[in-house]
Design an enzyme around this catalytic site. Structure first.
Site, PDB file in Angstrom:
ATOM      1  N   GLU A  11       0.784  -1.230   0.000  1.00  0.00           N
ATOM      2  CA  GLU A  11       0.000   0.000   0.000  1.00  0.00           C
ATOM      3  C   GLU A  11       0.820   1.286   0.000  1.00  0.00           C
ATOM      4  O   GLU A  11       0.426   2.285   0.609  1.00  0.00           O
ATOM      5  CB  GLU A  11      -0.942   0.009   1.218  1.00  0.00           C
ATOM      6  CG  GLU A  11      -0.262   0.107   2.590  1.00  0.00           C
ATOM      7  CD  GLU A  11       0.068  -1.221   3.240  1.00  0.00           C
ATOM      8  OE1 GLU A  11       0.272  -1.254   4.465  1.00  0.00           O
ATOM      9  OE2 GLU A  11       0.117  -2.240   2.515  1.00  0.00           O
ATOM     10  N   GLU A  25      -3.549  -4.363   9.346  1.00  0.00           N
ATOM     11  CA  GLU A  25      -3.855  -5.385   8.338  1.00  0.00           C
ATOM     12  C   GLU A  25      -5.214  -6.040   8.565  1.00  0.00           C
ATOM     13  O   GLU A  25      -5.892  -6.419   7.616  1.00  0.00           O
ATOM     14  CB  GLU A  25      -2.750  -6.445   8.317  1.00  0.00           C
ATOM     15  CG  GLU A  25      -1.405  -5.919   7.848  1.00  0.00           C
ATOM     16  CD  GLU A  25      -1.435  -5.325   6.447  1.00  0.00           C
ATOM     17  OE1 GLU A  25      -2.427  -5.509   5.718  1.00  0.00           O
ATOM     18  OE2 GLU A  25      -0.454  -4.659   6.073  1.00  0.00           O
ATOM     19  N   GLU A  78      -5.807  -2.583  -0.501  1.00  0.00           N
ATOM     20  CA  GLU A  78      -4.733  -1.583  -0.560  1.00  0.00           C
ATOM     21  C   GLU A  78      -5.291  -0.158  -0.524  1.00  0.00           C
ATOM     22  O   GLU A  78      -4.706   0.719   0.119  1.00  0.00           O
ATOM     23  CB  GLU A  78      -3.881  -1.792  -1.815  1.00  0.00           C
ATOM     24  CG  GLU A  78      -3.289  -3.185  -1.960  1.00  0.00           C
ATOM     25  CD  GLU A  78      -2.561  -3.689  -0.723  1.00  0.00           C
ATOM     26  OE1 GLU A  78      -1.978  -2.863   0.018  1.00  0.00           O
ATOM     27  OE2 GLU A  78      -2.587  -4.910  -0.491  1.00  0.00           O
TER      28      GLU A  78
END
Length: 961
Positions: free
Chosen positions: A352, A408, A386
């Site tokens: 990302e 995450e 992302e």
């Protein structure tokens, strides 16, 4: 830009390193990488801890600041000026690909100190005119910077160390300037190279992967997530190539240097951000673009891929997903552009980087002629994952890696929401149950699991940080956040999320900050909970594992206990809550959904759950809770009967749950294995994907345990009988396999039907697979639908011999579509020929044959094959030192490798081999796979017990079924 970059004669010298120093640098680098001391008077080698003057001698073990892995709090970076020149051609003298660079960082002194520590790894520094590896000057002309006394590289902790003759003044700013060279290696970390062939010509891409601790391989930096700064990036690159970074291009012009007519691209300064989110790439890729509400969206990839339209799907879906998250976060996208690039070599699925997201080709490029619906879904969900990070993770960043799960886990949860926005007909939000909840249950039910949040002091070394990138952080994080959003309601959840992002924008936060903002939203909305959000969620975050909630419909007693796959395993980790949780329970009685309940103690009585007559209770509706459910025998029997007689009265997600819970409760000796098997008897009438997928996932365990035993034959007979109606259903639906089912889930279940039918030896299925593959071989025209290719390829190669394998290999070698290459790479592991499997294993050691990014997963594919498993295990044991060194101890895939090659282990002999493997390689280490070794040992012990206790009963049941 570049405030104070050229501030003195000494600093000015830095700028000309790219112009006049490259030849000396290259010569020195060849020495460095030969592991010899640098003898060039202008160089110091990073491989020998060399210094420009002798560093202070300290006792060993030392407790000096440079021997600690965390940076002191004395210096705070404000901005960097970084210029890098990657060489995309091999140097004839050194036989290396290199990059040269210079860097200036302006920092503020927060505490008086005579020591500067800045992260550096595998960089080779040039002495500056002061005779040291760096030059220090003061920003304020009224404050003189102390001179450098000693400068050296501390390789273990990855620092450039500068000991000063005096102290830096508190609240004053300084510039630190360095010149350096690094190898543009193929190690997939830091600033690295990716290679590919185009029209018979080798092309090289210079690209990056900084997360979690590899920005220090590209330039010296304060490489911790809380050390946010602004970055002014300049790239020098060959004419005709494209330079990309986080910011927009400010200026790009020809730049003659050393007789090379190269190009110099200067980028706009970044937002204040963490080092791990930096990216810079040089390639000759092409792109397509679009603009959505003033945001430029571009998809970059190899020119043939862009020309073939493989970026169109990603481009079309990025805009809607971006707009969804703007609405979800109630915050505009914080950057002017969103670049996404598909790389031939990339270790993770995607990364990302703020404004320049990097992907594997399989995660971004879609070609209707080659990509399956699962490929398409992966692209949509990964793009959503992302893009979710652009706010959650990038705008507001974790303070330290011990909170990685929040970063995450959150993106792994909302990726389903974003993908649903892009493809509303798929009903993709339900798939989190299979892909994340059930997946992570298997890991979190081990005594060697770990909590979501670790203590900060326990996560120090790069390998410890990398180890956190596991199923617990991603999938358990997603599962508990989904549970939290459900019991708060999504409206309250997003309200707390939005105030959290507003409060900590461009800064750092801990998970407790989010929980506090969610609690504020709860109070503002008058939501009634049994306790505060922080107190409820602490039971899920600060202790490992999860409960099994048992409902006794005779007494109405509801109780909980820590669920362990092996109830005899020893749990050594101390829990702050004694392995009790505050559990939200959504449930139904017969066909009526009831008022949700909370279980706040070890047990409680709920008279509403007492049953009479033919009533039945089903708890954890839609599996929004992160726990398993057990019932008294009578209620289990009523649920099994309901499955057989009218299964659609039970919601489809809960049909999948009943199968998954039953099989795992049986493994934990809570219910009988026979009862678990009885939940599969209705499957001959089931047509929905999720229950079938749940059943196949659990029956995979039976294959692992019994495909080398006398149980195998009767098991095959039973499963063939159960799947045949499903096979016939899809045969008719698709007009004898001539078309594709309309529904997303139906397309998945068609694959399940063919896969299991062929696996269990249904002759019509095996004939279908072999004939489709044979037709391809004979005509060189592949008419197999992309959805079916993986299973058809595998079954045809398994049934064939060297001829089929060699044909598939030839197709793999010349494949230019990454998704097609991936299907073939997996299928090649299906052969039963040992010599072919051994040869395939050897190929994984040659990155010219199997890309480094694919090496460990290829070994796992081979280990999934019953014929290949012992070969893969022997291979990994014999080559561990090489595999670990060459493919990166910090690689996130090492836990998958260890788990993959050992998951079939179920004998004492295999257990002893595994323990010996751990002992033999204690010096080499296991990197991010360290915990996986212990989990594999625990799992093997559990498997041994399970087989000894269940084999005969299972055999008899399959014979009678």
């Amino acid at each position: 830009m570049g405030k104070g970059f050229f501030i003195s004669k000494a600093v000015g010298i830095v700028a000309i390193i790219l112009c006049v120093g490259a030849v000396a640098v290259i010569i020195a680098l060849s020495v460095v990488y030969s592991q010899e001391k640098a003898k060039n008077n202008n160089q110091v080698s990073p491989t020998d801890g060399g210094s420009t003057s002798n560093p202070p001698v300290t006792p060993s073990p030392s407790n000096e600041p440079w021997d600690k892995y965390r940076l002191p709090k004395s210096l705070v970076p404000d901005h960097y000026n970084v210029t890098l020149w990657p060489r995309l051609t091999l140097d004839a003298t050194t036989e290396l690909y290199i990059f040269t660079g210079d860097s200036s960082v302006e920092f503020e002194c927060a505490e008086e100190t005579d020591l500067i520590l800045i992260h550096s790894n595998k960089l080779n520094y040039t002495k500056l005119e002061n005779g040291h590896l760096a030059m220090l000057t003061s920003v304020n002309s009224g404050v003189k910077a102390p001179s450098i006394k000693y400068s050296w590289l501390q390789n273990v902790t990855q620092y450039l160390v500068l000991q000063l003759n005096g102290k830096l003044s508190k609240d004053h700013r300084y510039h630190l300037v360095t010149q350096f060279t690094g190898e543009l290696a193929d190690d997939l970390g830091g600033f690295y190279r990716s290679e590919y062939m185009e029209d018979g010509v080798k092309k090289v891409v210079a690209t990056t992967q900084m997360q979690p601790t590899d920005a220090r391989k590209a330039f010296p930096c304060f490489d911790e997530p809380a050390m946010k700064a602004i970055f002014y990036i300049t790239l020098i690159h060959d004419r005709g190539t494209v330079a990309l970074s986080n910011g927009e291009v400010k200026d790009s012009s020809n730049f003659p240097i050393e007789g090379h007519n190269v190009q110099k691209t200067i980028f706009e300064p970044t937002q204040k951000m963490s080092t791990y989110l930096l990216a810079f790439i040089v390639s000759d890729f092409a792109f397509i673009n679009n603009t959505i509400d003033g945001v430029l969206i571009r998809i970059f990839a190899r020119k043939p891929a862009i020309a073939a339209g493989q970026g169109e799907y990603a481009l079309n879906k990025t805009g809607p997903i971006l707009k969804f998250f703007e609405k979800y976060y109630n915050t505009s996208y914080p950057l002017p552009k969103s670049d996404q690039i598909a790389l031939p070599d990339f270790n993770a699925g995607a990364m990302e980087n703020w404004g320049l997201i990097t992907y594997r080709e399989t995660a971004l490029l879609y070609d209707e002629a080659y990509s399956s619906n699962s490929n398409k879904e992966r692209i949509a969900t990964i793009i959503a994952h992302e893009l979710a990070h652009m706010w959650f993770g990038n705008l507001v960043t974790l303070r330290w890696w011990n909170d990685l799960w929040l970063n995450e886990g959150f993106a792994s949860y909302v990726e389903y929401l974003g993908a649903h926005e892009a493809e509303p007909d798929w009903n993709v939000k339900d798939l989190i149950v299979l892909s994340d909840v059930h997946r992570v249950f298997a890991v979190d039910a081990l005594a060697s699991s770990h909590p979501l949040s670790s203590r900060e002091e326990d996560i120090q070394k790069p390998a410890q940080i990398s180890e956190l990138f596991d199923a617990i952080s991603y999938s358990k994080g997603a599962s508990v956040l989904r549970m939290l959003s459900d019991f708060l309601t999504e409206e309250v959840f997003t309200m707390g999320l939005q105030t959290y992002l507003g409060k900590f924008a461009f800064g750092n936060a801990a998970y407790t900050d989010l929980l506090n903002h969610l609690q504020m939203a709860v109070i503002a909305n008058g939501i009634q909970l049994p306790d505060t959000v922080p107190n409820i969620m602490s039971t899920w975050i600060l202790q490992m594992g999860f409960p099994v909630v048992t409902i006794n419909t005779t007494t109405g007693v509801v109780s909980q206990q820590h669920f362990l796959l092996d109830p005899d395993s020893e749990v050594t980790a101390v829990s702050p809550f004694n392995y009790e949780w505050i559990v939200p329970i959504k449930w139904m009685k017969t066909e009526v959904v009831q008022e949700p309940q909370w279980l706040t103690d070890k047990s409680a009585t709920n008279n509403e759950m007492k049953l009479s007559g033919a009533d039945w209770v089903l708890a954890n509706l839609d599996v929004v809770g992160y726990y398993r459910v057990n019932y008294d025998t009578d209620n289990w029997n009523r649920l099994v009967v309901k499955l057989r007689t009218d299964h659609e009265l039970i919601p489809v997600i809960n049909r999948a749950q009943l199968v998954d819970d039953a099989f795992n409760l049986a493994r934990a000796k809570i219910i009988s294995t026979v009862l678990a098997l009885e939940t599969t008897q209705y499957l001959n009438n089931e047509r929905d994907y999720m229950p079938w997928e749940s059943a196949l996932s659990n029956l995979d365990f039976f294959y692992l345990m019994f495909d080398r035993s006398k149980v195998y034959g009767p098991m095959q007979d039973y499963l063939r009988k159960q799947v045949t109606p499903l096979f016939e259903y899809y045969k008719n639906m698709t007009l004898n396999w001539s078309k594709v089912p309309d529904g997303h889930m139906d397309q998945y279940n068609q694959v399940n039907a063919i896969s299991l039918a062929c696996r269990t030896g249904l002759e019509e299925c095996q004939t279908l697979a072999k004939s489709l593959f044979s037709q391809w071989m004979n005509t060189n025209v592949n008419q197999i639908h992309p959805n079916l290719r993986s299973t058809v390829y595998c079954n045809a190669i398994a049934a064939g011999g060297a001829k089929e394998w060699e044909f598939a290999w030839s197709q793999f070698v010349k494949a230019t579509i990454a998704t097609e290459a991936e299907k073939l790479r997996s299928a090649l592991a299906c052969t039963k020929e040992s010599w072919l499997l051994n040869r395939y294993l050897e190929y994984t050691l040659d990155p010219n044959i199997i890309r480094k990014q694919d090496a460990t997963s290829t070994i796992v594919y081979i280990a999934n094959n019953v014929a290949g498993q012992p070969l893969a295990w022997d291979f990994v044991r014999a080559r561990w030192s090489y595999i670990f060194t060459e493919y990166g101890g910090g690689s996130f895939s090492f836990s998958n490798l260890i788990n993959g090659v050992t998951k079939r282990f179920s004998t004492d002999f295999e257990l002893q081999q595994l323990k010996q493997f751990k002992a033999d390689n204690s010096v080499v280490g296991f990197g991010s796979g360290t915990l996986a070794v212990d989990q594999s040992i625990e799992r093997t012990i559990s498997n041994m017990k399970w087989i000894s206790e269940n084999q005969e009963n299972v055999l008899n049941w399959f014979k009678a079924a």
